[in-house]
Design a protein around this motif. Sequence first.
Motif, PDB file in Angstrom:
ATOM      1  N   MET A   1      15.272 -28.730  50.110  1.00  0.00           N
ATOM      2  CA  MET A   1      15.406 -27.743  51.158  1.00  0.00           C
ATOM      3  C   MET A   1      14.143 -27.780  51.988  1.00  0.00           C
ATOM      4  N   SER A   2      14.285 -27.628  53.277  1.00  0.00           N
ATOM      5  CA  SER A   2      13.122 -27.739  54.146  1.00  0.00           C
ATOM      6  C   SER A   2      12.203 -26.535  54.054  1.00  0.00           C
ATOM      7  N   GLY A   3      12.660 -25.443  53.535  1.00  0.00           N
ATOM      8  CA  GLY A   3      11.807 -24.275  53.405  1.00  0.00           C
ATOM      9  C   GLY A   3      12.341 -23.353  52.338  1.00  0.00           C
ATOM     10  N   ARG A   4      11.522 -22.483  51.867  1.00  0.00           N
ATOM     11  CA  ARG A   4      11.934 -21.523  50.852  1.00  0.00           C
ATOM     12  C   ARG A   4      11.478 -20.156  51.300  1.00  0.00           C
ATOM     13  N   LEU A   5      12.341 -19.206  51.144  1.00  0.00           N
ATOM     14  CA  LEU A   5      12.004 -17.850  51.509  1.00  0.00           C
ATOM     15  C   LEU A   5      11.099 -17.256  50.444  1.00  0.00           C
ATOM     16  N   SER A   6       9.917 -16.900  50.850  1.00  0.00           N
ATOM     17  CA  SER A   6       8.980 -16.215  49.974  1.00  0.00           C
ATOM     18  C   SER A   6       8.456 -15.021  50.737  1.00  0.00           C
ATOM     19  N   MET A   7       7.980 -14.037  50.016  1.00  0.00           N
ATOM     20  CA  MET A   7       7.504 -12.845  50.686  1.00  0.00           C
ATOM     21  C   MET A   7       6.334 -12.263  49.898  1.00  0.00           C
ATOM     22  N   CYS A   8       5.374 -11.763  50.624  1.00  0.00           N
ATOM     23  CA  CYS A   8       4.273 -11.036  50.007  1.00  0.00           C
ATOM     24  C   CYS A   8       3.798  -9.998  51.013  1.00  0.00           C
ATOM     25  N   THR A   9       3.106  -8.994  50.536  1.00  0.00           N
ATOM     26  CA  THR A   9       2.562  -7.972  51.429  1.00  0.00           C
ATOM     27  C   THR A   9       1.046  -8.051  51.406  1.00  0.00           C
ATOM     28  N   ILE A  10       0.459  -7.870  52.576  1.00  0.00           N
ATOM     29  CA  ILE A  10      -0.997  -7.913  52.732  1.00  0.00           C
ATOM     30  C   ILE A  10      -1.403  -6.694  53.543  1.00  0.00           C
ATOM     31  N   CYS A  11      -2.458  -6.036  53.098  1.00  0.00           N
ATOM     32  CA  CYS A  11      -2.961  -4.869  53.804  1.00  0.00           C
ATOM     33  C   CYS A  11      -4.452  -5.085  54.093  1.00  0.00           C
ATOM     34  N   PRO A  12      -4.754  -5.736  55.229  1.00  0.00           N
ATOM     35  CA  PRO A  12      -6.165  -6.011  55.526  1.00  0.00           C
ATOM     36  C   PRO A  12      -6.931  -4.729  55.850  1.00  0.00           C
ATOM     37  N   GLY A  13      -8.188  -4.731  55.413  1.00  0.00           N
ATOM     38  CA  GLY A  13      -9.068  -3.619  55.741  1.00  0.00           C
ATOM     39  C   GLY A  13      -9.685  -3.832  57.119  1.00  0.00           C
ATOM     40  N   GLU A  14     -10.559  -2.917  57.511  1.00  0.00           N
ATOM     41  CA  GLU A  14     -11.215  -3.004  58.818  1.00  0.00           C
ATOM     42  C   GLU A  14     -12.186  -4.181  58.846  1.00  0.00           C
ATOM     43  N   ASN A  15     -12.110  -4.987  59.905  1.00  0.00           N
ATOM     44  CA  ASN A  15     -13.011  -6.117  60.129  1.00  0.00           C
ATOM     45  C   ASN A  15     -13.032  -7.057  58.923  1.00  0.00           C
ATOM     46  N   GLU A  16     -11.858  -7.370  58.422  1.00  0.00           N
ATOM     47  CA  GLU A  16     -11.737  -8.193  57.229  1.00  0.00           C
ATOM     48  C   GLU A  16     -10.937  -9.455  57.551  1.00  0.00           C
ATOM     49  N   GLN A  17     -11.390 -10.562  57.030  1.00  0.00           N
ATOM     50  CA  GLN A  17     -10.656 -11.818  57.163  1.00  0.00           C
ATOM     51  C   GLN A  17     -10.113 -12.176  55.795  1.00  0.00           C
ATOM     52  N   ILE A  18      -8.818 -12.475  55.751  1.00  0.00           N
ATOM     53  CA  ILE A  18      -8.197 -12.806  54.477  1.00  0.00           C
ATOM     54  C   ILE A  18      -7.951 -14.302  54.442  1.00  0.00           C
ATOM     55  N   ASP A  19      -8.490 -14.952  53.434  1.00  0.00           N
ATOM     56  CA  ASP A  19      -8.283 -16.377  53.227  1.00  0.00           C
ATOM     57  C   ASP A  19      -7.224 -16.492  52.126  1.00  0.00           C
ATOM     58  N   ALA A  20      -5.977 -16.714  52.522  1.00  0.00           N
ATOM     59  CA  ALA A  20      -4.865 -16.660  51.568  1.00  0.00           C
ATOM     60  C   ALA A  20      -4.369 -18.057  51.229  1.00  0.00           C
ATOM     61  N   VAL A  21      -4.089 -18.250  49.965  1.00  0.00           N
ATOM     62  CA  VAL A  21      -3.392 -19.440  49.485  1.00  0.00           C
ATOM     63  C   VAL A  21      -2.138 -18.915  48.792  1.00  0.00           C
ATOM     64  N   ILE A  22      -0.979 -19.287  49.330  1.00  0.00           N
ATOM     65  CA  ILE A  22       0.271 -18.770  48.803  1.00  0.00           C
ATOM     66  C   ILE A  22       1.016 -19.901  48.107  1.00  0.00           C
ATOM     67  N   LYS A  23       1.332 -19.689  46.844  1.00  0.00           N
ATOM     68  CA  LYS A  23       2.034 -20.695  46.065  1.00  0.00           C
ATOM     69  C   LYS A  23       3.483 -20.256  45.903  1.00  0.00           C
ATOM     70  N   ILE A  24       4.393 -21.168  46.235  1.00  0.00           N
ATOM     71  CA  ILE A  24       5.808 -20.876  46.041  1.00  0.00           C
ATOM     72  C   ILE A  24       6.354 -21.819  44.990  1.00  0.00           C
ATOM     73  N   GLY A  25       7.408 -21.388  44.336  1.00  0.00           N
ATOM     74  CA  GLY A  25       8.007 -22.189  43.272  1.00  0.00           C
ATOM     75  C   GLY A  25       8.823 -23.351  43.816  1.00  0.00           C
ATOM     76  N   ARG A  26       9.239 -24.189  42.895  1.00  0.00           N
ATOM     77  CA  ARG A  26      10.031 -25.364  43.262  1.00  0.00           C
ATOM     78  C   ARG A  26      11.421 -24.920  43.693  1.00  0.00           C
ATOM     79  N   GLU A  27      11.905 -25.476  44.785  1.00  0.00           N
ATOM     80  CA  GLU A  27      13.238 -25.157  45.290  1.00  0.00           C
ATOM     81  C   GLU A  27      14.211 -26.243  44.875  1.00  0.00           C
ATOM     82  N   ARG A  28      15.285 -25.866  44.212  1.00  0.00           N
ATOM     83  CA  ARG A  28      16.278 -26.830  43.752  1.00  0.00           C
ATOM     84  C   ARG A  28      17.512 -26.865  44.649  1.00  0.00           C
ATOM     85  N   ARG A  29      17.655 -25.868  45.503  1.00  0.00           N
ATOM     86  CA  ARG A  29      18.823 -25.815  46.375  1.00  0.00           C
ATOM     87  C   ARG A  29      18.614 -26.695  47.605  1.00  0.00           C
ATOM     88  N   SER A  30      19.702 -26.926  48.328  1.00  0.00           N
ATOM     89  CA  SER A  30      19.659 -27.788  49.515  1.00  0.00           C
ATOM     90  C   SER A  30      20.240 -27.053  50.711  1.00  0.00           C
TER      91      SER A  30
END
Length: 123
Positions: A1-30
């Motif tokens: 599959m060309s993409g997988r639906l993943s979701m997460c919530t982020i709540c940045p604070g004031e004057n904050e930079q978030i360096d995120a690494v998001i890991k998604i599981g293996r997709e078996r569907r097509s």
Amino acid sequence: MSGRLSMCTICPGENEQIDAVIKIGRERRSVIYGTVIDENRDPVADAVVKLLQVCDNGRIIPLTHTFTDKYGQFLLGPLCPNQKYMLKIYKDNITIRYDPIDAECSDGDCIGNKCKRHDSGCK
């Protein structure tokens, strides 16, 4: 599959930079992604693309449908692996004409259903 639906919530604070690494599981569907073109290789907009599942016993089960976009493109999925599917594409280039029709009443069966005799207003 060309993409997988993943979701997460982020709540940045004031004057904050978030360096995120998001890991998604293996997709078996097509998915099936394609383009419908006509005999001149022009894209066909608003065509109906029906997805059917073909069973081992030959039975064909309608699953879903979608329409092509203005570029003739469509996307169907997610699909289970190792299953057999069929696509049917429909595009009508018909003109609709409205004509009054005088029909005679008749008794009989309905398509796929036994009709019960009732007053339909026909005399």
